[in-house]
Design an enzyme around this catalytic site. Structure first.
Site: not given
Ligand code: NAD
Length: 586
Positions: A190, A208, A279, A443
């Site tokens: 992911r 990182k 990560e 992101n």
């Molecule tokens: P993940 O795959 O664990 O979770 C994604 C979630 O989004 C899941 O629960 C999924 O069901 C849901 N989802 C997918 N499509 C959807 C939709 N159309 N409507 C509603 N929910 C939906 O991923 P994660 O690790 O939680 O990361 C998610 C996002 O957050 C990524 O884009 C990642 O880049 C971002 N993120 C940002 C930071 C930061 O520092 N800003 C840190 C970590 C993750």
């Protein structure tokens, strides 16, 4: 200097120091089991001269080798005659970066610079942090990962594949830096919001760890990026011409589990003092792996815990604009994965410390996932990490309905789905709240749930907005709004530094809570005046230092530190931070 200070690098350069195991790097009386007081003393060259010295990125100064060094180290004639200063070299490199119009080309240039001369690379990144971080990390690193096979030039870090089962420790021992203390590992499932990129995900651990050095002063010699290549389910990669990983379907079940177990045990054996950062693992594995291994080797998952701390810090800082207390906030998340539930768990810890019961605190957090509102009637099909937030409530299919019904004060996007914070959703937040808090954290930039401009425009300039990847400031109705970057770059370097220096046996939620509070405290009134709930990135080294101090304090106070408590934590940590400056080798 302390008794365990490393020998000065020039003690060994160009001379036959004997040994050859690296033991000669230490000064008498130093205890090699302690982290060096002075990170920057690492990388002492042993018998390196001439072309070999120029090929070592940790020692190479290029055109900055002095006349004396050129004579002493067999470099005369191998370099153009004019001697440059580090700052002159930096200006030249900066001009080269700026000459390129394409971000990926800039990334490639910077990667090559890092492989050639690390001091110069880190000088450039630390002196121009706002310009360089988006190039070496998000958003450019996302594109770099997608193209990692095509732009691959030379190895950095370790690739360990399923075929290496039974000999992972042997591979770790091949790593030349004998004291790897900080490992960032991914299995590429992911990558950011880009999904399964298999072995191409290596760009993330590399990026990182560069941030650890640039933002928190962890010496590069301490750092080890690792990709565990367990295959990929991304068919376009498997069929593509430049894919660099094994061409197999992603391993699951017992094969995967045993492989990870062997890896963790090998790290524990080969690098017993190492801190491990999990990560960009997929969420079907991330929570389980963290829970299973976090006490075998001190480890944390940045996507779960680092994101949690940065988001919570943003919410705490926003309270200075919105009024109210943490326990009064109602948080609605779009996306119930690692990031979302990690943030909610840390909010619960903070709200409990603020006087709520755990049940009350959880009830303040609501989730909409890809199927709709997470509620009790869905428990049979919900992943375990969502269960604590499956509240009793009518099922609602859309985010818009959830906002309308639940009346959140804070809306957090961690879904990886762009354009999901629609005009209706954002405008409703503004109807419900004088200053709606809207964080679009996904992101890279292309995945943000809404843009900064949309958030300000659709709330008549009242939104307190932050995003995961940077957005430019927005002029709206004669006001300048500066979006905060709610990126865990503000958290993990400091947490890692504090855990490393205190030799913490575990990295605990209390440490992330301390990190969040420290980050929020460092947001200045002039940041808030611009609507920014994070400090400027230009202050990142001071931010990381202060977080490291608080993390180390928690480690010492809770009996998790494996070294003696220094008299002055801040002074001790500051003195150990790597500063990108050349040393005199002659
Ligand atoms: P993940 O795959 O664990 O979770 C994604 C979630 O989004 C899941 O629960 C999924 O069901 C849901 N989802 C997918 N499509 C959807 C939709 N159309 N409507 C509603 N929910 C939906 O991923 P994660 O690790 O939680 O990361 C998610 C996002 O957050 C990524 O884009 C990642 O880049 C971002 N993120 C940002 C930071 C930061 O520092 N800003 C840190 C970590 C993750």
């Amino acid at each position: 200097m302390r008794g365990f200070t490393f020998a000065k690098p020039n003690a060994a350069i160009g001379k036959n120091c004997g040994g050859g195991t690296g033991a000669h790097r230490y000064s008498a009386g130093m205890n090699p089991s302690r982290p060096p007081a002075d990170f920057s003393a690492w990388g002492a060259p042993a018998q390196q001269r001439g072309v070999a010295l120029l090929a070592n990125p940790l020692l190479n100064k290029g055109t900055a080798f002095t006349e004396r060094e050129r004579d002493a180290l067999g470099l005369r004639g191998l370099l153009p005659p004019r001697v440059f200063t580090l700052d002159e070299q930096m200006e030249r490199s900066l001009a080269s970066v700026r000459r390129k119009s394409d971000s990926l080309e800039k990334y490639i240039y910077l990667t090559n610079l890092q492989n050639r001369n690390e001091i110069l690379f880190y000088r450039l990144v630390t002196e121009h942090v706002e310009e360089m971080v988006p190039l070496i990390y998000t958003p450019t690193v996302g594109q770099a990962c997608l193209e990692y096979g095509a732009i691959y030039r030379r190895p950095r870090g370790l690739f360990i594949t399923l075929r290496d089962r039974g000999r992972i420790a042997e591979i770790l021992r091949l790593w030349p830096q004998e004291g790897a203390r900080l490992i960032v590992v991914t299995d590429g499932e992911r990558i950011l919001g880009l999904g399964d990129l298999g072995a191409l995900g290596m760009g993330i651990p590399v990026g990182k760890l560069s941030l650890y050095t640039a933002c928190a002063g962890v010496h590069p010699n301490y750092t080890l990026p690792i990709t565990l290549d367990v295959g990929t389910d991304n068919h376009s990669l498997l069929d593509g011409p430049f894919y660099i990983g094994i061409r197999e379907k992603r391993a699951r079940g017992a094969v995967y589990e045993d492989f990870i177990d062997e890896f963790v045990n090998a790290v524990h054996t080969v690098f017993p003092k190492a801190l491990l950062q999990w990560e960009d693992f997929g969420n079907t594995n991330a929570f389980r792996l963290l829970n299973r291994h976090r006490t075998t080797v001190p480890s944390f998952n940045d996507d779960i815990q680092g994101t949690a701390a940065v988001a919570l810090a943003g919410v705490i800082a926003a309270l200075r604009l919105t009024g109210g207390t943490l326990r009064q906030q109602r948080l609605l998340f779009l996306g119930a994965g690692e990031a979302g539930t990690g943030i909610a768990d840390l909010y619960v810890a903070a709200a409990c410390a603020d006087g709520l019961s755990e049940a009350e605190a959880r009830r303040q957090c609501w989730f909409v996932d890809s199927k709709g509102l997470v509620v009790q009637s869905r428990v049979a099909e919900l992943a375990e990490h969502k269960l604590p937030y499956a509240h009793e409530h009518a099922f609602l299919a859309t985010l818009g309905e959830a906002v309308h019904s639940l009346r959140p004060t804070v809306l957090i996007g961690v879904s990886g789905m762009p354009a999901t914070f629609t005009r209706e959703v954002v405008a409703e937040m503004a109807t419900l709240n004088p200053r709606p808090v809207i964080f679009a954290l996904s992101n890279p930039t292309s995945k943000a749930e809404c843009t900064a401009e949309e958030a300000y425009k659709w709330t008549d300039g009242r939104a307190i907005f932050a995003s995961g990847s940077p957005f430019a400031p927005v002029e709206y109705n004669g006001c300048r709004h500066v979006p905060g970057q709610g990126n865990n770059i503000y958290i993990f370097p400091g947490v890692g530094l504090g855990a490393l220096i205190s030799e913490a046996r575990e990295v605990t939620p209390a440490m992330f809570l301390a990190a969040a509070r420290t980050l929020a405290r460092l947001v200045q009134p002039d940041d808030l005046a611009l609507g920014r709930v994070y400090p400027s990135l230009t202050k990142i080294r001071e931010v990381s230092l202060q977080i490291a101090v608080e993390v180390a304090r928690v480690a010492h106070d809770s009996g998790l530190a494996r070294c003696a408590r220094p008299e002055d934590l801040e002074e001790d940590i500051r003195s150990r931070m790597f500063v990108p400056e050349y040393r005199d080798f002659a």
